[in-house]
Scaffold this motif. Structure first.
Motif: not given
Length: 86
Positions: A30-33, A52-61, A73-80
């Protein structure tokens, strides 16, 4: 969905809007931004905990960062995700 980003026992970001993609409870791919105004506390390749607000957790890079031309001025951060999101 809102979420918090932690490094160890320190909250790095709280209440950021997170867009998780390719999400599946069975798969560990899974991935996201998310977007931030100041990415100075985020390090490429560092492993963080996403809660996450629904209680789920996970490790991301953090896999990438780019400036958003739409919002200035915002930065889009991509993660896996590095394991399951549960």
């Amino acid at each position: 969905m809102k979420g918090d980003i932690r490094l160890g026992d320190k909250d790095i970001l709280r209440g950021v809007e997170v867009d998780v993609r390719d999400e599946s409870r069975e798969l560990e791919n899974w991935q996201g931004i998310f977007t931030v105004d100041d990415p100075s506390e985020l390090i490429m390749g560092e492993e963080y905990l996403l809660k996450l607000a629904d209680g789920r957790t996970g490790r991301i890079l953090i896999s990438g960062m780019s400036s958003s031309s739409r919002s200035g001025t915002t930065t889009v951060v991509k993660f896996t995700g590095t394991g399951s999101l549960k």
